[in-house]
Design a protein around this motif. Structure first.
Motif, PDB file in Angstrom:
ATOM      1  N   GLN A   2      53.030   2.791 -23.544  1.00 11.60           N
ATOM      2  CA  GLN A   2      52.459   1.550 -24.487  1.00 11.60           C
ATOM      3  C   GLN A   2      51.433   1.924 -25.716  1.00 11.60           C
ATOM      4  O   GLN A   2      51.491   1.641 -26.563  1.00 11.60           O
ATOM      5  N   ILE A   3      50.846   3.193 -25.344  1.00  6.31           N
ATOM      6  CA  ILE A   3      49.709   3.768 -26.424  1.00  6.31           C
ATOM      7  C   ILE A   3      50.703   4.155 -27.596  1.00  6.31           C
ATOM      8  O   ILE A   3      50.352   4.060 -28.624  1.00  6.31           O
ATOM      9  N   LYS A   4      51.805   4.986 -27.164  1.00  2.29           N
ATOM     10  CA  LYS A   4      52.873   5.364 -28.124  1.00  2.29           C
ATOM     11  C   LYS A   4      53.372   4.453 -28.949  1.00  2.29           C
ATOM     12  O   LYS A   4      53.341   4.589 -30.279  1.00  2.29           O
ATOM     13  N   ILE A   5      53.673   3.518 -28.345  1.00  4.76           N
ATOM     14  CA  ILE A   5      54.251   2.328 -29.277  1.00  4.76           C
ATOM     15  C   ILE A   5      53.236   1.749 -30.069  1.00  4.76           C
ATOM     16  O   ILE A   5      53.418   1.449 -31.069  1.00  4.76           O
ATOM     17  N   PHE A   6      51.993   1.498 -29.649  1.00  7.42           N
ATOM     18  CA  PHE A   6      50.928   0.871 -30.181  1.00  7.42           C
ATOM     19  C   PHE A   6      50.530   1.896 -31.351  1.00  7.42           C
ATOM     20  O   PHE A   6      50.467   1.410 -32.441  1.00  7.42           O
ATOM     21  N   VAL A   7      50.708   3.338 -31.329  1.00  9.23           N
ATOM     22  CA  VAL A   7      50.164   4.175 -32.266  1.00  9.23           C
ATOM     23  C   VAL A   7      51.257   4.047 -33.392  1.00  9.23           C
ATOM     24  O   VAL A   7      51.013   4.107 -34.578  1.00  9.23           O
ATOM     25  N   ILE A   8      52.624   4.054 -32.986  1.00 10.90           N
ATOM     26  CA  ILE A   8      53.851   3.922 -33.915  1.00 10.90           C
ATOM     27  C   ILE A   8      53.615   2.575 -34.702  1.00 10.90           C
ATOM     28  O   ILE A   8      53.808   2.679 -35.877  1.00 10.90           O
ATOM     29  N   GLY A   9      53.534   1.398 -34.232  1.00 14.05           N
ATOM     30  CA  GLY A   9      53.053   0.048 -34.736  1.00 14.05           C
ATOM     31  C   GLY A   9      51.867   0.389 -36.004  1.00 14.05           C
ATOM     32  O   GLY A   9      52.093  -0.300 -36.855  1.00 14.05           O
ATOM     33  N   ILE A  10      50.821   1.129 -35.320  1.00 20.44           N
ATOM     34  CA  ILE A  10      49.791   1.285 -36.258  1.00 20.44           C
ATOM     35  C   ILE A  10      50.217   2.038 -37.468  1.00 20.44           C
ATOM     36  O   ILE A  10      50.113   1.826 -38.976  1.00 20.44           O
ATOM     37  N   LEU A  11      51.349   3.208 -37.156  1.00 18.53           N
ATOM     38  CA  LEU A  11      51.473   4.086 -38.254  1.00 18.53           C
ATOM     39  C   LEU A  11      52.379   3.358 -39.226  1.00 18.53           C
ATOM     40  O   LEU A  11      52.287   3.409 -40.579  1.00 18.53           O
TER      41      LEU A  11
END
Length: 173
Positions: A2-11
Motif C-alpha cells: 500500500q505504501i508503494k502504491i501511495f508513493v506512486i500515486g504521489i509521484l
C-alpha cells in the motif's frame, strides 16, 4: 504494498502538477505581454496630451495594481523623484531586475520595453507616439508566438511530464 502504491500515486500527482505549472507559465507570459501592450497604449495616451512628465506617467502606471509591472513603475517613479541627478538609463538598469524577477517576461520583451523607455522624453510627441506604436506592433508579433507556444510547447510539456510520471510509476510497480 500500500505504501508503494501511495508513493506512486504521489509521484504521478506531482508530475501532473509540474506539467500544469509549466503550462500556466506559458499562459502567464502571454497575459503579461498583453498587459505590457495595454500599458504602452496608456503611456501613449498620457504622452499625447503632453501635460505629463515621465515621473507622473510612471506614477499613474504604478497605481494600476492589476498589472504585474506596478512595482517596476513604482520604483522608476520613486527613483526619478528622489534622485534627480541620476540618468534614466541608470535608473532603468537598476530597476529592470524587478521585471526579470517578478514577471514571466523574457529578454525579448524586456529589451523591447527598455529600448522604448530610453527613447521617451528625447523627441517630440509624434516621434514618441510612433516609437510606442512600433513597440506595440513588435509585442503583438511576440503575442502570436506565445499563442503558438501555449498550444504547442505548453500542452506538450503538460502531457509529457505526466506521462513520464506514469512511466516511472509503472517501472517502480
Amino acid at each position: 504494498m500500500q505504501i508503494k502504491i501511495f508513493v506512486i500515486g504521489i509521484l504521478i500527482a506531482c508530475s501532473y502538477l509540474i506539467g500544469e505549472y509549466i503550462y500556466k507559465a506559458y499562459i502567464k507570459r502571454h497575459k503579461e505581454i498583453n498587459d505590457l501592450i495595454r500599458i504602452l497604449e496608456m503611456m501613449k495616451i498620457d504622452l499625447s496630451f503632453g501635460l505629463y512628465t515621465l515621473e507622473e506617467i510612471f506614477k499613474s502606471l504604478s497605481n494600476k495594481k492589476e498589472f504585474c509591472t506596478c512595482n517596476f513603475f513604482k520604483t522608476l517613479e520613486y527613483e526619478l523623484h528622489n534622485n534627480p541627478c541620476k540618468l534614466l538609463d541608470e535608473i532603468l538598469n537598476d530597476s529592470i531586475n524587478i521585471l526579470i524577477k517578478d514577471t514571466y517576461l523574457q529578454n525579448k520583451e524586456i529589451e523591447e520595453f527598455k529600448k522604448l523607455v530610453l527613447t521617451l522624453g528625447k523627441s517630440d510627441i509624434e516621434s514618441q507616439s510612433r516609437m510606442i506604436d512600433l513597440s506595440i506592433e513588435n509585442l503583438k508579433k511576440i503575442t502570436e508566438e506565445t499563442k503558438e507556444d501555449i498550444s504547442q510547447k505548453g500542452m506538450v510539456y503538460k502531457k509529457l511530464v505526466t506521462i513520464i510520471g506514469i512511466m516511472i510509476g509503472i517501472i517502480l510497480f
